[in-house]
Write a protein that holds these residues in place. Structure first.
Motif, short mmCIF file in Angstrom:
data_model
loop_
_atom_site.label_atom_id
_atom_site.label_comp_id
_atom_site.label_asym_id
_atom_site.label_seq_id
_atom_site.Cartn_x
_atom_site.Cartn_y
_atom_site.Cartn_z
N PHE A 1 0.86 -1.12 -0.06
CA PHE A 1 0.01 0.01 -0.09
C PHE A 1 0.93 1.20 -0.18
O PHE A 1 0.68 2.03 -0.85
CB PHE A 1 -0.82 0.03 1.36
N GLY A 2 1.85 1.38 0.86
CA GLY A 2 2.94 2.52 0.96
C GLY A 2 3.49 2.63 -0.33
O GLY A 2 3.79 3.73 -0.84
N LEU A 3 4.14 1.50 -1.05
CA LEU A 3 4.68 1.76 -2.31
C LEU A 3 3.72 2.33 -3.51
O LEU A 3 4.20 3.22 -4.05
CB LEU A 3 5.38 0.55 -2.67
N VAL A 4 2.61 1.82 -3.38
CA VAL A 4 1.56 2.26 -4.45
C VAL A 4 1.41 3.76 -4.21
O VAL A 4 1.30 4.52 -5.18
CB VAL A 4 0.17 1.32 -4.50
N CYS A 5 1.11 4.09 -3.01
CA CYS A 5 0.86 5.69 -2.45
C CYS A 5 2.14 6.51 -3.12
O CYS A 5 1.94 7.69 -3.46
CB CYS A 5 0.72 5.58 -0.96
N SER A 6 3.27 5.82 -2.88
CA SER A 6 4.49 6.53 -3.39
C SER A 6 4.56 7.01 -4.87
O SER A 6 4.82 7.93 -5.39
CB SER A 6 5.78 5.82 -2.65
N VAL A 7 4.23 5.81 -5.73
CA VAL A 7 4.23 5.67 -6.84
C VAL A 7 3.44 6.83 -7.62
O VAL A 7 3.66 7.70 -8.51
CB VAL A 7 4.11 4.43 -7.48
N LEU A 8 2.14 6.85 -6.89
CA LEU A 8 0.99 7.73 -7.44
C LEU A 8 1.50 8.92 -6.84
O LEU A 8 1.16 9.99 -7.90
CB LEU A 8 -0.45 7.31 -6.84
N GLY A 9 1.95 9.34 -6.03
CA GLY A 9 2.32 10.57 -5.29
C GLY A 9 3.47 11.29 -6.18
O GLY A 9 3.29 12.43 -6.53
N ILE A 10 4.43 10.36 -6.35
CA ILE A 10 5.53 10.95 -7.35
C ILE A 10 4.96 11.25 -8.71
O ILE A 10 5.61 12.31 -8.99
CB ILE A 10 6.54 9.84 -7.26
N TYR A 11 4.45 10.66 -9.14
CA TYR A 11 3.76 10.70 -10.51
C TYR A 11 2.81 12.14 -10.71
O TYR A 11 2.98 12.93 -11.15
CB TYR A 11 2.96 9.59 -11.03
N ASP A 12 2.09 11.95 -9.52
CA ASP A 12 1.22 13.47 -9.42
C ASP A 12 2.16 14.66 -9.21
O ASP A 12 1.93 15.66 -9.97
CB ASP A 12 0.23 13.00 -8.25
N SER A 13 3.16 14.71 -8.39
CA SER A 13 3.89 15.82 -8.12
C SER A 13 4.66 16.09 -9.33
O SER A 13 4.88 17.24 -9.60
CB SER A 13 4.77 15.53 -6.79
N ALA A 14 5.32 14.96 -9.79
CA ALA A 14 6.15 15.31 -11.10
C ALA A 14 5.26 15.93 -12.30
O ALA A 14 5.64 16.78 -12.86
CB ALA A 14 6.70 14.10 -11.49
N HIS A 15 4.22 15.49 -12.22
CA HIS A 15 2.96 15.99 -13.49
C HIS A 15 2.97 17.42 -13.06
O HIS A 15 2.98 18.40 -13.96
CB HIS A 15 1.98 15.15 -13.32
N GLY A 16 2.58 17.93 -11.65
CA GLY A 16 2.31 19.00 -11.31
C GLY A 16 3.37 20.05 -11.55
O GLY A 16 3.34 21.24 -11.84
N LEU A 17 4.38 19.45 -11.06
CA LEU A 17 5.82 20.21 -11.39
C LEU A 17 6.03 20.72 -12.95
O LEU A 17 6.33 21.92 -13.20
CB LEU A 17 7.06 19.64 -10.89
N VAL A 18 6.04 19.88 -13.57
CA VAL A 18 6.07 19.97 -15.17
C VAL A 18 5.05 21.24 -15.47
O VAL A 18 5.31 22.21 -16.33
CB VAL A 18 5.84 18.92 -15.94
N ARG A 19 3.94 21.20 -15.00
CA ARG A 19 2.74 22.06 -15.21
C ARG A 19 3.09 23.59 -14.76
O ARG A 19 2.96 24.72 -15.40
CB ARG A 19 1.31 21.81 -14.84
N ALA A 20 3.70 23.47 -13.42
CA ALA A 20 3.98 24.77 -13.00
C ALA A 20 5.02 25.45 -13.69
O ALA A 20 5.05 26.64 -13.77
CB ALA A 20 4.47 24.74 -11.58
N PHE A 21 6.21 24.61 -14.14
CA PHE A 21 7.29 25.36 -15.07
C PHE A 21 6.73 25.71 -16.25
O PHE A 21 7.28 26.65 -17.07
CB PHE A 21 8.35 24.72 -15.02
N GLN A 22 5.55 25.30 -16.74
CA GLN A 22 4.93 25.79 -18.06
C GLN A 22 3.93 26.72 -17.80
O GLN A 22 3.45 27.30 -18.78
CB GLN A 22 4.09 24.47 -18.55
N GLY A 23 3.86 27.02 -16.62
CA GLY A 23 3.00 28.53 -16.43
C GLY A 23 1.65 28.28 -15.92
O GLY A 23 0.54 28.91 -15.91
N HIS A 24 1.39 26.89 -15.72
CA HIS A 24 -0.22 26.15 -15.73
C HIS A 24 -0.49 26.30 -13.83
O HIS A 24 0.61 26.11 -13.16
CB HIS A 24 -0.49 25.24 -16.35
#
Length: 468
Positions: free
Chosen positions: A437-460
Motif C-alpha cells: 500500500f505504501g509503495l503504491v501511494c509513493s508511485v502515485l504521489g511521485i507521478y502526481d507531483s512530477a506532473h504538477g511540477l512540469v505544469r508549474a514550469f509551463q505556467g499552469h
C-alpha cells in the motif's frame, strides 16, 4: 499560492514530521515492560541514564501526537470527500488503523527480549533501528537524511502557509508574500531557545486549542445550514484519478511515526504509550470522518480545496484564518525541535565523534555553535519559503517518497527483519500488505507531483489532470 500549497499537500508526507530525529535526546539503555497494561501485571526492569532527560506525561505525549495527526490540513478534508466520495471517509478510518499499527511496531523495534523474558530498550531512535537492519554506513544515513528532509520541509511549509494566509487576509496591504514570511519568521526566532520536549508539548497543547476553535466554528456554521445539506452529492463510485489524491491527503495527515520513538522514550510510564496512541488515533479518525462529511454535504460539489474559503461571511473567514495563522506558528516548534536535535546528535558532539564541537558546555549551557545552528535553521526555513520557485510542488515530489517510507514501508520492513523468527503468518501478511500500500501511494504521489511540477514550469496551475 495557498491553493497551490494545499493541492500539493496530498503528496507531501512530513510532517509534517514530523520526525523522530535520531533521538530528541539519547535515551540510553532504559527499559520498561510494556505488556499486560490492563491488569497491571507487567514486570519492569529499568536501567537509566537520564542525564538531561526531562520526562513527560502521557497527556503531553498525546498533545504532540494530536498536533501531528490533526494538523493544519484538516481544513482540506471535505475536499477529500469531493474527490473520493464515501471511499475517502472509509480511508480516514482505515489509514488511522494502519498508522496506529505501524507506530506500535516501530516502537516495538526499539526493544529486545533478554534471557529473563523481559523487554529491554536496546535502541533509542529510528536511525538506530535502520542501522541494525541495513548497517550504520547505509541504513543510518538513508533514514537520517529522510528524517531531516521531512522535518525541514514541514517547517518551511508552515512558514510559507503563514505568509499565504496573511496575504489572503490583507490583500490590499503594502506587504507582499516575502514580507509576511519574514514577519512570521521573526515570531518564530524564540524557538531557537527551546531546550525540552516538555516546552514543545505546551506549544502542541495550544496548537490543539486553536485547532478545536477553528473546527468548532466551521461545524457550527455547517449545522446552521443543515436544512440545505446535499447528501446526494457524496459519491459511491470510484474515480481512479481522484481517489488517490484523497488517499494521499489522508495518509499525509496521519504521519506521526517519525516522532514516536522519542515520545515513547521520554514518557514517565512507557506502559501508557500504546493506549495513548490508540485513543489519539481513534479520536482523529472519528473527528476527521464527521468533520469531512458535514463540511462536504454543506457545500456539495462547490466545496473548495480549503473549506474556510467556502465561508460567505468575510468577518468570520478572517477570524478563522487568523487562528489558522496562530495554529501554523504553534505547529512549527515540534518539527523544528526535532530537526535541531537530529543535527546536534549527528554533527555536534565534539571530536572525534563528530565534525563540529559540542553544542553544550560542561554546565549544559548552549554554546555559540548551538545558537548558530538553531537560529540558522530558522533563517534557512525562511529563505526556502521565499526564494525557491514552486517549492510546494517540489516538496510534494520529495515527500511522496520520504513520508510514505518513514510512515508505512520502513516500519513494517524493519519489524519483519528484526522479528522474523517470532511473527506469525497473519502478522507477516499484514506487514507486506501495508508495504505494498505504501509503495503504491509513493508511485502515485511521485507521478502526481512530477506532473504538477512540469505544469508549474509551463505556467499552469500545478494540479495534475486538469485542462489548460
Amino acid at each position: 499560492m495557498a491553493k497551490m500549497l494545499i493541492s500539493q499537500v496530498r503528496n507531501f508526507l512530513p510532517t509534517t514530521e514530523k520526525s523522530e530525529k535520531a533521538g530528541f535526546v539519547q535515551f540510553e539503555n532504559e527499559a520498561t515492560e510494556m505488556t499486560n497494561i490492563s491488569n497491571g501485571s507487567a514486570k519492569t526492569e529499568t536501567h537509566t541514564d537520564e542525564e538531561n532527560v526531562e520526562k513527560i506525561s502521557a497527556w503531553q505525549a498525546g498533545w504532540n501526537v494530536t498536533n501531528a495527526i490533526q494538523g493544519m490540513f484538516i481544513v482540506t478534508f471535505p475536499y477529500c470527500v469531493l474527490e473520493g466520495g464515501y471511499w475517502a471517509i472509509f480511508a480516514m478510518i482505515g489509514v488511522a488503523w494502519i498508522c496506529y499499527y505501524t507506530g506500535n511496531i516501530l516502537v516495538e523495534c526499539l526493544y529486545e527480549t533478554d534471557d529473563m523474558g523481559m523487554r529491554v530498550r536496546v535502541r533509542d531512535s529510528y536511525v538506530r533501528i535502520a542501522e541494525d537492519v541495513w548497517g550504520r554506513s547505509i541504513g543510518g544515513r538513508i533514514v537520517h537524511t529522510a528524517l531531516l528532509i521531512e522535518l525541514l520541509m514541514t517547517c518551511i511549509l508552515y512558514v510559507l502557509l503563514c505568509g499565504d494566509l496573511m496575504v489572503g487576509l490583507m490583500p490590499n496591504s503594502d506587504m507582499n508574500l516575502a514580507s509576511w514570511i519574514m514577519l512570521s519568521t521573526f515570531l518564530l526566532v524564540p524557538c531557537a531557545f527551546l531546550r525540552s520536549l516538555r516546552a514543545v508539548s505546551w506549544f502542541s497543547f495550544w496548537c490543539t486549542v486553536a485547532h478545536m476553535f477553528i473546527n468548532a466554528i466551521i461545524i457550527i456554521y455547517c449545522l446552521t445550514k443543515a436544512s440545505d445539506w446535499k447528501f446526494a452529492d457524496v459519491q459511491i463510485r470510484i474515480d481512479i484519478w481522484t481517489l488517490p489524491i484523497s488517499v494521499g491527503i489522508v495518509v499525509f495527515s496521519y504521519t506521526s511515526q517519525i516522532f514516536l520513538p522519542s515520545l515513547e522514550g521520554s514518557l514517565h510510564d512507557r506502559r501508557l504509550f500504546r493506549p495513548m496512541l490508540k485513543w489519539t488515533h481513534i479520536a482523529a479518525a472519528v473527528f476527521k470522518a464527521l468533520f469531512s462529511y458535514i463540511g462536504f454535504v454543506t457545500w456539495g460539489f462547490s466545496t473548495k480545496e480549503v473549506i474556510t474559503n467556502n465561508l460567505s461571511n468575510d468577518a468570520l473567514k478572517s477570524v478563522v484564518n487568523l487562528f489558522l495563522v496562530a495554529k501554523a506558528l504553534l505547529s512549527y516548534p515540534l518539527p523544528y525541535f526535532a530537526a535541531v536535535q537530529l543535527l546536534e546528535t549527528a554533527l555536534f558532539k565534539g571530536r572525534p565523534i563528530t565534525v563540529f564541537p559540542p553544542c553544550y558546555d560542561s554546565n549544559a549551557n548552549m554554546t555559540v555553535w548551538a545558537l548558530t545552528l538553531r537560529i540558522g535553521l530558522v533563517i534557512l526555513t525562511m529563505l526556502f519559503a521565499i526564494y525557491i520557485p514552486h517549492f510546494n510542488v517540489l516538496m510534494g515530489l520529495i515527500g511522496a517518497f520520504t513520508g510514505n517510507m518513514l510512515s508505512l514501508v520502513w516500519p513494517c520492513w524493519f519489524h519483519l527483519k528484526l522479528r522474523q523468527g517470532t511473527l506469525g503468518l497473519w502478522q507477516k501478511t499484514r506487514n507486506y500488505g501495508i508495504i505494498t500500500f505504501g509503495l503504491v501511494c509513493s508511485v502515485l504521489g511521485i507521478y502526481d507531483s512530477a506532473h504538477g511540477l512540469v505544469r508549474a514550469f509551463q505556467g499552469h496551475e500545478p494540479r495534475p489532470f486538469q485542462g489548460g
